[in-house]
Design an enzyme around this catalytic site. Structure first.
Site, PDB file in Angstrom:
ATOM      1  N   HIS A 205       0.814  -1.222   0.000  1.00 15.87           N
ATOM      2  CA  HIS A 205       0.000   0.000   0.000  1.00 15.87           C
ATOM      3  C   HIS A 205       0.842   1.264   0.000  1.00 15.87           C
ATOM      4  O   HIS A 205       0.332   2.343  -0.260  1.00 15.87           O
ATOM      5  CB  HIS A 205      -0.932   0.012   1.216  1.00 15.87           C
ATOM      6  CG  HIS A 205      -1.998  -1.039   1.147  1.00 15.87           C
ATOM      7  ND1 HIS A 205      -3.333  -0.744   1.043  1.00 15.87           N
ATOM      8  CD2 HIS A 205      -1.929  -2.391   1.135  1.00 15.87           C
ATOM      9  CE1 HIS A 205      -4.036  -1.859   0.992  1.00 15.87           C
ATOM     10  NE2 HIS A 205      -3.208  -2.882   1.052  1.00 15.87           N
ATOM     11  N   ASP A 412       3.601   9.705  -0.700  1.00 13.83           N
ATOM     12  CA  ASP A 412       2.414   8.947  -0.300  1.00 13.83           C
ATOM     13  C   ASP A 412       2.143   7.883  -1.358  1.00 13.83           C
ATOM     14  O   ASP A 412       2.170   8.190  -2.558  1.00 13.83           O
ATOM     15  CB  ASP A 412       1.207   9.906  -0.212  1.00 13.83           C
ATOM     16  CG  ASP A 412       0.170   9.427   0.800  1.00 13.83           C
ATOM     17  OD1 ASP A 412       0.091   8.208   1.024  1.00 13.83           O
ATOM     18  OD2 ASP A 412      -0.559  10.274   1.339  1.00 13.83           O
TER      19      ASP A 412
END
Ligand code: G6P
Length: 511
Positions: A205, A412
């Site tokens: 992720h 991110d």
């Protein structure tokens, strides 16, 4: 030590498996290392689909003194996988989030949940240490310096082994097991050792770093080999997959061709599958009258400002909160923004026992205090800062109340807040300021892209987003909404699992 414990020997393992096969579901008692007994429930057939993630999709709620209850916590991953879990007879293996023994397996919202227990030392060494003070900063471009501690690595190996063992116990013959995220990178390899009949997928992720950074990790080869136990490795962006392929060549000395690593007798594919949200469900919440009313109320509470800027993040140094506050403070100081533009900054508490997070909280709160002290008026602070987490409905109301969403991470993997904001803007109004260093930037073409290190550039982008014409704003929002609705979380999960299914059937014994 808590949780499912590896049987003392292969013989015991075989014995429990054959008993389970003969008698169906039963409870066997194991002696764990701490010397207390735990009940371990085995099923004859096991589950056809097993998700292994560091966290269970539930929160523990203390009902009464002697009774623990569980509340469904509808995170993105659960929402994505729930329908598949129900259809495929699925189990979810994860940590309940606090130190202590594993709860007995239980059902919640139709999903079979298997808790993995972590002792207080393991929470310190595995979760706070190796996961969040080594791997997290390393994988996010060393924004904070990663610490490399051997006892943390040892705890990482032990805990990964516990997850792998639990997955091996829960999975039916030939099942699909989907392992998630940086906390569990050794699980694919360990699981393949235990069960060579499984189809194993892994999804990362967070970003996968460039090799020059990854190479710092003393255990780089072990991590690469652990991941290569999977048949398919999913990453957020193509750049992450490419970084992994390079790591496979450099750290493990394995040949690659295109997106495939030739790992001995097995080929492992590494590709990008950008994670998404349940856009339709969120849009539906944002359409509700009570949620819209709450959004109006929020603006009223702020004193009906002309414009609301909004930041919503976990309080994490990767999110660029300090850079964003600096830009906003300077815009106020220079008079380019006045009291008519207020900022709501939600920073939800996270990893509060890790030192870097404690330092960050202090820094952020000093900056907020300074800006509010300097530019505030009685009853009208320029920044409404909330160090809290909010339920989904309130989040949707906040998204509706924000004219300009500020998403400015330094790095991110994806950033789902950006996608959630877009999904909530049913009337196609609003503007998104988005860091180039997020996975979302590859997809959300209508955003005002910024380099958060370039404070002047970010200030200009905030002004452009705040003053964009309604027509141009609508054009940009429409492009982004199309993307977020067409490529939703169901599409994400299905495309990963379909690709995993294309992998040739595992040939037992050919690990
Ligand atoms: C990120 C990670 C997740 C993690 C979440 C919350 O989104 O990718 O794996 O669960 O942060 O962090 P926490 O440490 O509270 O699990």
């Amino acid at each position: 030590m808590y949780g499912p414990v590896a049987p003392a020997s292969d013989a015991l393992d075989k014995a429990t498996t054959s008993l389970a096969a003969r008698y169906g579901t039963f409870v066997c008692e194991d002696l764990n290392v701490a010397g207390t007994t735990t009940n371990r429930r085995l099923t004859a057939d096991g589950y056809d689909f097993v998700v292994v993630a560091s966290r269970l999709p539930v929160d523990r709620v203390e009902d009464t003194a002697d009774k623990t209850g569980w509340r469904h916590s509808p995170g993105g991953l659960v929402t994505a996988l729930e329908p598949i879990m129900r259809k495929m007879d699925g189990a979810w293996i994860g940590w309940p989030g606090d130190a202590g023994p594993a709860p007995e397996p239980f059902e919640e919202s139709g999903i079979h949940l298997v808790g993995i227990g972590l002792s207080a030392e393991e929470v310190r060494d595995f979760y706070e240490g190796m996961c969040n003070a080594t791997l997290w900063p390393l994988y996010h471009d060393v924004i904070a310096p990663p610490a490399f501690r051997r006892p943390w690595w040892d705890a990482y190996v032990t805990v990964n082994q516990r997850f792998a063992q639990a997955a091996a116990e829960q999975a039916a013959k030939g099942a699909t097991v989907w392992v998630h995220d940086y906390q569990l990178q050794l699980v694919p390899g360990m699981l393949r050792e235990l069960r060579d009949d499984l189809r194993i997928g892994f999804f990362n992720h967070i970003p996968f770093p460039g090799y020059e950074i990854f190479a710092q990790l003393p255990w780089r080869r072990r991590i690469v080999e652990g991941l290569l136990g999977a048949d398919l490795l999913g990453f957020q962006r193509q750049a992450d997959a490419t970084n992994f392929l390079r790591a496979a060549r450099r750290a493990a000395g394995l040949p690659t061709k295109g997106s495939v690593v030739h790992a001995g007798a097995r080929d492992v594919r590494a590709a990008s599958f950008p994670i998404a949200i349940d856009a339709a469900a969120l849009a539906e919440i944002a359409r509700r009258e009570d949620v819209k009313e709450r959004a109006r109320e929020i603006r009223q509470l702020l004193g009906q400002p002309e414009r609301v800027l909004l930041g919503i993040d976990r309080l994490d140094y990767t999110k660029g909160i300090r850079h964003r506050l600096k830009a906003y403070g300077e815009l106020r100081r220079e008079g380019r923004l006045g009291p008519e533009t207020v900022l709501i900054q939600v920073a939800s508490p996270s990893r509060e026992r890790v030192e870097q997070y404690r330092l960050l909280r202090d820094e952020v709160e000093v900056i907020v205090g300074r800006i509010n002290g300097e530019f505030g008026e009685l009853g009208n602070p320029p920044i409404n800062y909330l160090h809290q987490s909010f339920p989904r409905d309130e989040m949707a109301a906040l998204y509706l109340a924000g004219d300009v969403m500020l998403v400015t991470p330094l790095r991110d993997g994806m950033n789902l807040v950006a996608k959630e904001y877009v999904a909530c803007r049913n009337d196609e109004s609003g503007a998104l300021v988005l860091s180039e260093f997020t996975g979302a930037a590859d997809e959300l073409n209508g955003a005002f892209l910024v380099n958060p290190h370039d404070i002047d550039g970010m200030k200009d982008a905030i002004i452009r987003a705040a003053t964009v014409s309604p027509r141009e704003a609508r054009r940009r929002m429409r492009v982004m909404r199309r993307r977020v609705f067409d490529y939703d979380v169901a599409h994400w999960a299905t495309s990963f699992l379909d690709t995993l299914r294309e992998v040739p059937e595992p040939v037992p014994g050919r690990a």
